[in-house]
Each structure stands twice: as C-alpha cells, then as structure tokens.
Design a protein around this motif. Structure first.
Motif, PDB file in Angstrom:
ATOM      1  N   THR A  17       0.640  -1.169   0.013  1.00  0.00           N
ATOM      2  CA  THR A  17       0.091   0.070   0.058  1.00  0.00           C
ATOM      3  C   THR A  17       0.903   1.147   0.109  1.00  0.00           C
ATOM      4  N   THR A  18       0.268   2.360  -0.162  1.00  0.00           N
ATOM      5  CA  THR A  18       0.983   3.508  -0.194  1.00  0.00           C
ATOM      6  C   THR A  18       1.725   3.779   1.133  1.00  0.00           C
ATOM      7  N   GLU A  23       0.067  -5.675   0.714  1.00  0.00           N
ATOM      8  CA  GLU A  23      -1.505  -5.626   0.462  1.00  0.00           C
ATOM      9  C   GLU A  23      -2.187  -6.932   0.819  1.00  0.00           C
ATOM     10  N   GLN A  24      -1.303  -8.014   0.489  1.00  0.00           N
ATOM     11  CA  GLN A  24      -1.641  -9.276   0.967  1.00  0.00           C
ATOM     12  C   GLN A  24      -0.562 -10.238   1.717  1.00  0.00           C
ATOM     13  N   PRO A  25      -1.054 -10.271   3.095  1.00  0.00           N
ATOM     14  CA  PRO A  25       0.394 -10.645   3.780  1.00  0.00           C
ATOM     15  C   PRO A  25       0.038 -12.244   3.869  1.00  0.00           C
TER      16      PRO A  25
ATOM     17  N   ASP B 220      -8.129  -6.031  14.209  1.00  0.00           N
ATOM     18  CA  ASP B 220      -7.552  -4.989  13.051  1.00  0.00           C
ATOM     19  C   ASP B 220      -8.670  -4.851  12.105  1.00  0.00           C
ATOM     20  N   PRO B 221      -9.744  -4.406  12.497  1.00  0.00           N
ATOM     21  CA  PRO B 221     -11.062  -4.455  11.647  1.00  0.00           C
ATOM     22  C   PRO B 221     -10.900  -3.354  10.507  1.00  0.00           C
ATOM     23  N   ALA B 222     -10.117  -2.351  10.745  1.00  0.00           N
ATOM     24  CA  ALA B 222      -9.980  -1.377   9.741  1.00  0.00           C
ATOM     25  C   ALA B 222      -9.271  -2.011   8.305  1.00  0.00           C
ATOM     26  N   PRO B 265      -8.051   3.579  16.455  1.00  0.00           N
ATOM     27  CA  PRO B 265      -9.369   3.805  16.227  1.00  0.00           C
ATOM     28  C   PRO B 265      -9.422   4.439  14.834  1.00  0.00           C
ATOM     29  N   ASN B 266      -8.589   5.558  14.546  1.00  0.00           N
ATOM     30  CA  ASN B 266      -8.767   6.132  13.059  1.00  0.00           C
ATOM     31  C   ASN B 266      -7.433   5.872  12.309  1.00  0.00           C
ATOM     32  N   VAL B 267      -7.274   5.137  11.199  1.00  0.00           N
ATOM     33  CA  VAL B 267      -6.311   4.830  10.370  1.00  0.00           C
ATOM     34  C   VAL B 267      -6.709   5.267   9.090  1.00  0.00           C
ATOM     35  N   LYS B 268      -5.739   5.938   8.403  1.00  0.00           N
ATOM     36  CA  LYS B 268      -5.805   6.299   7.001  1.00  0.00           C
ATOM     37  C   LYS B 268      -5.786   5.062   6.225  1.00  0.00           C
ATOM     38  N   PRO B 269      -6.325   5.160   5.029  1.00  0.00           N
ATOM     39  CA  PRO B 269      -6.166   3.894   4.148  1.00  0.00           C
ATOM     40  C   PRO B 269      -4.709   3.907   3.549  1.00  0.00           C
TER      41      PRO B 269
END
Lengths: 120, 325
Positions: A17-18, A23-25, B220-222, B265-269
């Motif tokens: 990812t950036t 992306e896929q562990p 790690d639901p995000a 709780p708040n993670v960036k993509p």
C-alpha cells in the motif's frame, strides 16, 4: 515458491500500500520477507552489529556494512515489519542473555501461566 | 495293624511317579507291616519318632523320610483318623504327587498367581485414581469460571464472518470453540500460532468429531475485511472461521474476552502499522463459558490433549453436526 500464484511479483517484491504495508500478507509474502530478514541479520552478525535501529551509531554502522541487504529487507517486507524485526533482534538477544544469567546462577525459568491453571 | 498297613500303602501312593521306589516298597510290604507292628503299634500314627536311626529295614527308612516331612505326618494321621492336625485344609488332599506338594509348599503362602493378581489390582487402582485426579483437576478448571462471583471471560458479540454473514455468540452454542485473537498483518507470532491452531483443530476433530469451532477474531477491523480474512485463513485451514466487524463491535468483543489490543481507532487507508494484542487461545464450552486459556508454551499435541480431555468430560448436549451442513 514456484507453486504459488503470486510469484510473478517476485522481481519487484510484494505489492504494498502507499503506507508501505503488505496488500496481501500471504504465506509466500511472509516467507519472502523472512528470507530477506535472515539475510540482513546474517550480515549484521558478520559485522558484529546487534542494534541496527535504536541508536544513531547502530543505524550508521548497519547502513555502512549492510545497506544492500537492508534495501532488499525493506523491499520484501512491510515497513512496520522491518522495524519490528530489527527491534525484536535486540529484545531476543537481551532475553537470551537474561536466561543465561539466571541459569548460571542456578535459577529455573517457568513459562508464565494464567492464574486459572493453578496446578500443573 | 490294618491301619499301619494302610499307612505304608498311602506313603507308597504319595511317592507316585518314583516307580522304582514304589516297586521296592511293594516287595517289602509284608516285612514292613510286621516290623512296624512289632515296634510300637499304638504310637505309630501319633509321633514321628517311631523310626529310630538304628532301624535297618529299607521300607521303614523310606517311611521315616515320609514321616519327617510335616505334611506326610499329617496325611498319615488323617488316614488313621485318630487325630486332626490343626493346620489341615481340604485342598491339600487334592495334591497327589510329592513334586506337587513340594511345589505347593516351597513359597509358603505366596504364589505366582497371587503375585500377578496383586500387581494387577494395584496397577488398576493406581491408573484409576490418577485418571480421576486429572479429571477432577480439569473439572475444577472448567467450573472456576461458572457461577456467580467468578471472573467472566467471553460473552455476547455481534460480528461478521469471512463470507460476510452475521455471526454472533449464539452461533457458538452447542459446540466448543477455540477462539484466537489476531490480525492478518501480524509479522510472525500470529501465523505461527494459526499454523499450530490448524494442527490442534485437526487432532481434536480426529479424536472428538465435529465438536469444536476454530475461530479467529481480528483485532484490526480497519484492514481485515471479510474478503481479506477469507483469503488469509484459507492458507491455514479451510474450516477456520474469521470474524470481523465495526471497530466498536470488535472493541466490545475484545473487552469481554479480556483481550488487550492497541489498534488505533482512526487509520488512514494504506497506513502501515502493527497491532499489539494478547496471544492466548480461549477454549469456550458449549454454553459459552470460558474453560481454559492455552498459551504459546503449549505444543499442538499438548493443547489438543487438553482440549479433547475437556470435550470428553462434557456431559451436557453437544452438537456434533457440521455447522455449514
């Protein structure tokens, strides 16, 4: 890892990812990362470097001696994993030393137990 | 007179297989009868001293050797019917030959059969008490978390499985559950533990059938959406159930299972981070109560044994059908 469908990305390392996470562990990605980690740590062992992350001197020494391995390490692993493994190396060494010290003093080491396993 | 004669005959009979000696006795029967009769008829059957060393008659010699044997003396007395030896027992009359008699008496009251029975009984008792003690220990562990005033691990939750279907604690009812908390971006410990969980699960299934659900709940639901979990878990075991959900639901579940975790709780993509979390397997019984926690120090074999023993102890209803069937 020829039987794994993701091996096409072998040249560039796993997709990330950036932010630098996998992306896929997947199992193959993990195996590739462990391989890079072991190569880097072998280099550190040869150069007699323990800590490659926590101190300024350590970072400089590792960069001087093992920069090639470090690049592959960063390429094949998520950045958070690289930091984790580098710190783990120091912790594991300290743990080993502590265990040796306790055992040389005649003490015994027990794995921690939850209180519910009162007797074993 | 007739009694004495019977005695000698009985003695000859007792010598049984030694046919040479018996024929010798037969030859000498008549002189023997006379000799005994002339010596001391009234005391013959009451004392072994009837045959002094000076006697030269071979028949009497052999009679004396018999008489010197305690048993033979009692036998003689019995045949005579005059006295009754106090150690006499009925079974002894079944012994026909001298060899049998000697074999019977050599070890006193101890015999091979007796020894085998003694050891076997002792062994059985020891095995039984060892088994019972282990069972009581497991029962105590299992019941420690039941009832009032006990630490409560586990409880109601409302999550989504790897296929996107709703999965609550109700779906665990009727089966044991092995619950593990982890996350797919875990560097080394969780994959190792999940590999171990696959081994454990197969071993327990082999011994106890479809009585246990292998569940991994993400911390790690995000990042761990159902599709990610599905892709991740099928590499470990096709039957693993992966649970995820909204951050709040995961947080509540972790709180109920007393699991520490440190997901922001708040993670960036695309953000790269690790989650620190507790690494125990939680064994839950078919009523949803916590039984035992299994740590990293257990091997797959040890853990499978602990779990299978608990399952075999369970005497309540147990749903052995496959959940997905």
């Amino acid at each position: 890892m020829g039987w794994w469908p993701f091996s096409s990305s072998e040249q560039d390392g796993p997709k990330k990812t950036t932010g630098g996470a996998f992306e896929q562990p997947s199992r193959s990605n993990r195996a590739k990362c462990y391989e890079a980690r072991d190569a880097f740590f072998e280099c550190l062992d040869r150069s007699n470097i323990l800590d490659s992350i926590n101190t300024k001197d350590g970072r400089a020494a590792a960069k001087k001696a093992c920069s090639a391995e470090d690049v592959v390490f960063e390429k094949d692993c998520a950045h958070s994993w690289v930091e984790y493994f580098k710190k783990q190396r120091v912790v594991n060494y300290q743990k080993e030393q502590t265990i040796k010290k306790i055992e040389s003093e005649g003490g015994e080491i027990f794995a921690p137990q939850l209180p519910t396993r009162a007797s074993k | 007179m007739a009694q004495s004669c019977n005695c000698i005959r009985g003695a000859a009979k007792a010598l049984g297989p030694t046919s040479a000696l018996r024929s010798e006795l037969n030859l000498l029967r008549v002189p023997a009868r006379r000799t005994i009769a002339t010596i001391n008829p009234p005391h013959l059957t009451s004392t072994p001293r009837i045959a002094p060393n000076s006697l030269s008659n071979p028949c009497l010699q052999s009679a004396r050797t018999l008489v010197q044997d305690g048993w033979s003396l009692r036998s003689l007395r019995n045949v005579g019917g005059q006295t009754r030896a106090f150690t006499e027992s009925a079974s002894r009359h079944k012994l026909k030959t001298m060899q049998q008699i000697k074999a019977r008496n050599r070890g006193g009251p101890f015999s091979l059969t007796g020894a085998v029975l003694f050891v076997a009984t002792g062994g059985c008792l020891y095995a039984y008490f060892t088994y019972e003690r282990a069972r009581m220990t497991r029962k105590r562990i299992a019941e420690q978390t039941k009832g009032i005033g006990k630490p409560k691990v586990g409880g109601p939750f409302d999550l989504i499985d790897q296929n996107g279907a709703r999965f609550t604690n109700q779906d665990m009812a009727g089966k044991y559950a092995l619950v593990y908390f982890g996350f797919t971006h875990c560097p080394d410990i969780c994959p190792d533990e999940l590999d171990k969980m696959a081994l454990m699960y197969d071993k327990v299934k082999e011994r106890c059938g479809e009585t246990i659900l292998p569940i991994m709940i993400t911390c790690d639901p995000a990042r761990d959406k159902p599709a990610v979990l599905k892709e991740y878990l099928k590499e470990f075991h096709p039957e693993f159930i992966g649970l995820t959900g909204e951050y709040e639901n995961i947080k509540q579940t972790c709180k109920e299972y007393r699991v520490y975790f440190s997901t922001p709780p708040n993670v960036k993509p695309g953000q790269d981070y690790l989650v620190d979390h507790s690494i125990y397997f939680y064994l839950m019984d078919p009523e949803g109560d916590f039984v035992e926690a299994i740590g990293r120090n257990f091997t797959a074999d040890e853990a499978a044994k602990v779990i299978s023993d608990h399952i075999e102890d369970w005497d309540g209803p147990l749903n052995k059908k496959d959940r997905w069937a």
